[in-house]
Motif scaffolding. Structure first.
Motif, PDB file in Angstrom:
ATOM      1  N   TYR A 106      -3.455 -18.010  10.409  1.00 43.73           N
ATOM      2  CA  TYR A 106      -2.834 -16.898  11.138  1.00 43.73           C
ATOM      3  C   TYR A 106      -1.510 -16.507  10.483  1.00 43.73           C
ATOM      4  N   MET A 107      -0.981 -17.405   9.637  1.00 42.06           N
ATOM      5  CA  MET A 107       0.293 -17.101   8.982  1.00 42.06           C
ATOM      6  C   MET A 107       0.101 -16.297   7.696  1.00 42.06           C
ATOM      7  N   ARG A 108      -1.155 -16.038   7.348  1.00 41.41           N
ATOM      8  CA  ARG A 108      -1.410 -15.356   6.095  1.00 41.41           C
ATOM      9  C   ARG A 108      -0.871 -13.922   6.125  1.00 41.41           C
ATOM     10  N   LEU A 109      -0.219 -13.536   5.034  1.00 43.10           N
ATOM     11  CA  LEU A 109       0.323 -12.187   4.930  1.00 43.10           C
ATOM     12  C   LEU A 109      -0.788 -11.249   4.483  1.00 43.10           C
ATOM     13  N   LYS A 110      -1.084 -10.241   5.295  1.00 45.02           N
ATOM     14  CA  LYS A 110      -2.209  -9.368   4.939  1.00 45.02           C
ATOM     15  C   LYS A 110      -1.759  -7.973   4.518  1.00 45.02           C
ATOM     16  N   GLY A 111      -0.450  -7.716   4.563  1.00 47.01           N
ATOM     17  CA  GLY A 111       0.042  -6.405   4.149  1.00 47.01           C
ATOM     18  C   GLY A 111       1.482  -6.539   3.704  1.00 47.01           C
ATOM     19  N   PRO A 112       2.044  -5.491   3.089  1.00 49.14           N
ATOM     20  CA  PRO A 112       3.422  -5.597   2.581  1.00 49.14           C
ATOM     21  C   PRO A 112       4.472  -5.546   3.701  1.00 49.14           C
ATOM     22  N   LEU A 113       5.565  -6.254   3.489  1.00 47.80           N
ATOM     23  CA  LEU A 113       6.709  -6.191   4.398  1.00 47.80           C
ATOM     24  C   LEU A 113       7.926  -5.748   3.579  1.00 47.80           C
ATOM     25  N   VAL A 114       8.791  -5.009   4.201  1.00 49.68           N
ATOM     26  CA  VAL A 114      10.017  -4.568   3.517  1.00 49.68           C
ATOM     27  C   VAL A 114      11.205  -4.995   4.361  1.00 49.68           C
ATOM     28  N   ARG A 115      12.236  -5.538   3.700  1.00 55.92           N
ATOM     29  CA  ARG A 115      13.412  -5.989   4.464  1.00 55.92           C
ATOM     30  C   ARG A 115      14.332  -4.805   4.752  1.00 55.92           C
ATOM     31  N   GLU A 116      14.482  -4.500   6.018  1.00 53.27           N
ATOM     32  CA  GLU A 116      15.373  -3.416   6.444  1.00 53.27           C
ATOM     33  C   GLU A 116      16.440  -4.019   7.334  1.00 53.27           C
ATOM     34  N   ASN A 117      17.689  -3.835   6.978  1.00 53.62           N
ATOM     35  CA  ASN A 117      18.813  -4.377   7.766  1.00 53.62           C
ATOM     36  C   ASN A 117      18.616  -5.864   8.068  1.00 53.62           C
ATOM     37  N   GLY A 118      18.179  -6.601   7.060  1.00 58.27           N
ATOM     38  CA  GLY A 118      18.053  -8.044   7.227  1.00 58.27           C
ATOM     39  C   GLY A 118      16.788  -8.504   7.927  1.00 58.27           C
ATOM     40  N   ARG A 119      15.942  -7.562   8.347  1.00 52.84           N
ATOM     41  CA  ARG A 119      14.699  -7.961   9.029  1.00 52.84           C
ATOM     42  C   ARG A 119      13.485  -7.473   8.264  1.00 52.84           C
TER      43      ARG A 119
ATOM     44  N   ASP B 126       2.676   2.199  -0.370  1.00 50.82           N
ATOM     45  CA  ASP B 126       3.484   3.201  -1.064  1.00 50.82           C
ATOM     46  C   ASP B 126       4.962   2.982  -0.776  1.00 50.82           C
ATOM     47  N   GLU B 127       5.290   2.777   0.493  1.00 51.63           N
ATOM     48  CA  GLU B 127       6.701   2.554   0.852  1.00 51.63           C
ATOM     49  C   GLU B 127       7.242   1.327   0.122  1.00 51.63           C
ATOM     50  N   ALA B 128       6.445   0.247   0.145  1.00 54.26           N
ATOM     51  CA  ALA B 128       6.916  -1.008  -0.427  1.00 54.26           C
ATOM     52  C   ALA B 128       7.107  -0.889  -1.941  1.00 54.26           C
ATOM     53  N   VAL B 129       6.135  -0.277  -2.604  1.00 59.84           N
ATOM     54  CA  VAL B 129       6.221  -0.165  -4.062  1.00 59.84           C
ATOM     55  C   VAL B 129       7.385   0.752  -4.452  1.00 59.84           C
ATOM     56  N   ASN B 130       7.531   1.847  -3.734  1.00 59.63           N
ATOM     57  CA  ASN B 130       8.643   2.771  -4.035  1.00 59.63           C
ATOM     58  C   ASN B 130       9.995   2.100  -3.831  1.00 59.63           C
ATOM     59  N   GLN B 131      10.089   1.384  -2.741  1.00 61.58           N
ATOM     60  CA  GLN B 131      11.341   0.669  -2.423  1.00 61.58           C
ATOM     61  C   GLN B 131      11.686  -0.319  -3.541  1.00 61.58           C
ATOM     62  N   ALA B 132      10.652  -1.102  -3.985  1.00 62.84           N
ATOM     63  CA  ALA B 132      10.876  -2.086  -5.040  1.00 62.84           C
ATOM     64  C   ALA B 132      11.282  -1.389  -6.335  1.00 62.84           C
ATOM     65  N   ALA B 133      10.584  -0.305  -6.662  1.00 61.89           N
ATOM     66  CA  ALA B 133      10.887   0.421  -7.902  1.00 61.89           C
ATOM     67  C   ALA B 133      12.326   0.958  -7.868  1.00 61.89           C
TER      68      ALA B 133
END
Ligand code: SF4
Ligand code: SF4
Ligand code: SF4
Ligand code: SF4
Lengths: 270, 135
Positions: B58-71, B78-85
């Motif tokens: 149940y702890m498996r990550l199945k999609g991207p997460l982005v850190r916003e304001n420490g969370r 698309d959001e995650a890749v753009n943010q990283a780039a």
């Protein structure tokens, strides 16, 4: 092939809900659960030289649905495993149908559908320091003194990588809580495995239980002659109690839970 | 009840042992070694034997997460890749390409590893690329 016809009949006459056999996928002979909905798939049924623990798979299915009727392509070892699983209430014999395959144990036979009928080769170093796969426990006991036997077994055991493959593949290792994972017996997360205790725990559990299918030895990456070890303990069980696991549908002399029994010990030849 | 077996390759290390997943009603229930696989010939290490546990965790990550304001917040790819780039580009501009290092993994394929080093060298512009198997 008669087997295909018989398996189709089992499914079409609703005598089983699923039939466990083998088919070929991407060039690999692997197990498969055939069903009535796709009964034509049975034309691809194979006996497969690779053996997998079909009885263990049947237990997995029965755990999910205890009323499921299961057909199994059964070699001799599968039948011994099934007998044992019936006596330990892991499978209900009324829900199991077997189709037997040629596993002729006679040395006169030129053909048997089983990888296990080919003798294994033991390397020279292993012969000199360890244990020959094909040795019989009785000859091994007669030919080596106890010091030599200990050093040979320790040579074998210290190669263990603690993969738990021997237990995981074993059709008769079905315990919900396994002693090999009990922290007081086997320290978790520690390598090398504690020898010989790790192997002796399993050996004592296989007394009156191991049906000598050889799947553990096939799965052991360290080439430890596990079948020989369990044959050795089972020789003691059959000598003392006259019990051969899986031979009949008969409870092991060690299934004493909830009962008071008198075991009559006989002297062991050491 | 459906029970089928799916051959696959262990994703835990670079050895690439052949495994066989026991799939009951669409869920992986057990892992067995693939006996006819030339690499492992019907044997596995403890990690391979337990592959189904992490697949079903149940702890498996199945999609991207982005850190916003420490969370960590759920995001689209698309959001995650753009943010990283965006962030990598800023780091590269401010501190130079050698301020970035890439660590690739034995859990991905040879081809994916190749692409990762290509991205590191040709796009980011650094030779700081290494592999977890170089212990
Ligand atoms: S030979 Fe090995 S796998 Fe087969 S029943 Fe005995 S202990 Fe289990
Ligand atoms: S090793 Fe012993 S405790 Fe563990 S599953 Fe087998 S019989 Fe049960
Ligand atoms: S299969 Fe062999 S190496 Fe693995 S735990 Fe059993 S004895 Fe040890
Ligand atoms: S089973 Fe073990 S050795 Fe084989 S690929 Fe997986 S982690 Fe590596």
């Amino acid at each position: 092939m008669d087997m295909v016809k018989a398996a189709k009949e089992l499914l079409l006459q609703d005598r089983v809900d699923i039939f466990l056999g083998y088919h070929k996928l991407d060039g690999h002979q692997i197990p498969h659960g055939f069903t009535k909905a796709r009964v034509a798939d049975l034309d691809q049924l194979e006996i497969s030289l690779n053996r997998y623990p079909l009885e263990k798979i049947a237990c997995d299915l029965a755990q999910k649905d205890p009323t499921l009727k299961i057909g199994i392509l059964a070699r001799d070892c599968s039948q011994r495993a099934l007998n044992l699983l019936y006596t330990w209430d892991q499978l209900n014999p009324e829900n199991i149908e077997t189709l037997t395959v040629n596993c002729c144990p006679s040395s006169l036979s030129t053909h048997g559908d089983c990888s296990y009928l080919k003798p294994k080769t033991t390397g020279e170093y292993k012969k000199a320091h360890g244990i020959d796969y094909n040795d019989s426990p009785k000859d091994f006991m007669a030919e080596h003194d106890s010091q030599d036997r200990l050093s040979r077994w320790m040579y074998e055991f210290q190669k263990c990588i603690k993969c738990y493959g021997c237990r995981n593949v074993c059709p008769v290792c079905f315990c919900k809580e396994c002693s090999l994972e009990h922290p007081n017996l086997v320290e978790p997360g520690v390598l090398p495995a504690e020898v010989p205790i790790f192997h002796l725990i399993r050996a004592t559990h296989m007394a009156g239980r191991c049906i000598d299918c050889g799947l553990c030895e096939d799965a052991c990456p360290a080439h430890i002659p596990l079948r020989m070890l369990y044959r050795e303990v089972n020789d003691a069980v059959s000598d003392i109690f006259g019990y051969v696991p899986g031979d009949h549908i008969e409870k092991s002399p060690f299934s004493i839970i909830g009962k008071t029994v008198e075991l009559t010990p006989a002297p062991m030849d050491v | 009840m459906d029970c089928e077996f799916v051959p696959s390759v262990c994703s835990y290390c670079g050895t690439g042992c052949g495994v066989l997943f026991e799939v009951i009603d669409g869920r992986i229930n057990r892992t067995l070694p693939l006996k006819s696989h030339p690499v492992n010939q019907g044997k596995l290490c403890i990690k391979g034997w337990n592959l189904h546990e992490y697949i079903n965790s149940y702890m498996r990550l199945k999609g991207p997460l982005v850190r916003e304001n420490g969370r960590l917040e759920k995001a689209t790819w698309d959001e995650a890749v753009n943010q990283a780039a965006r962030r990598f580009t800023r780091i590269k501009e401010e501190h130079g390409p050698d301020s970035i290092g890439v660590l690739v993994s034995a859990k991905i394929t040879n081809e994916e590893n190749y692409l990762a080093q290509k991205l590191t060298r040709a796009v980011i512009g650094t030779n700081n690329v290494d592999h977890c198997a170089r212990l």
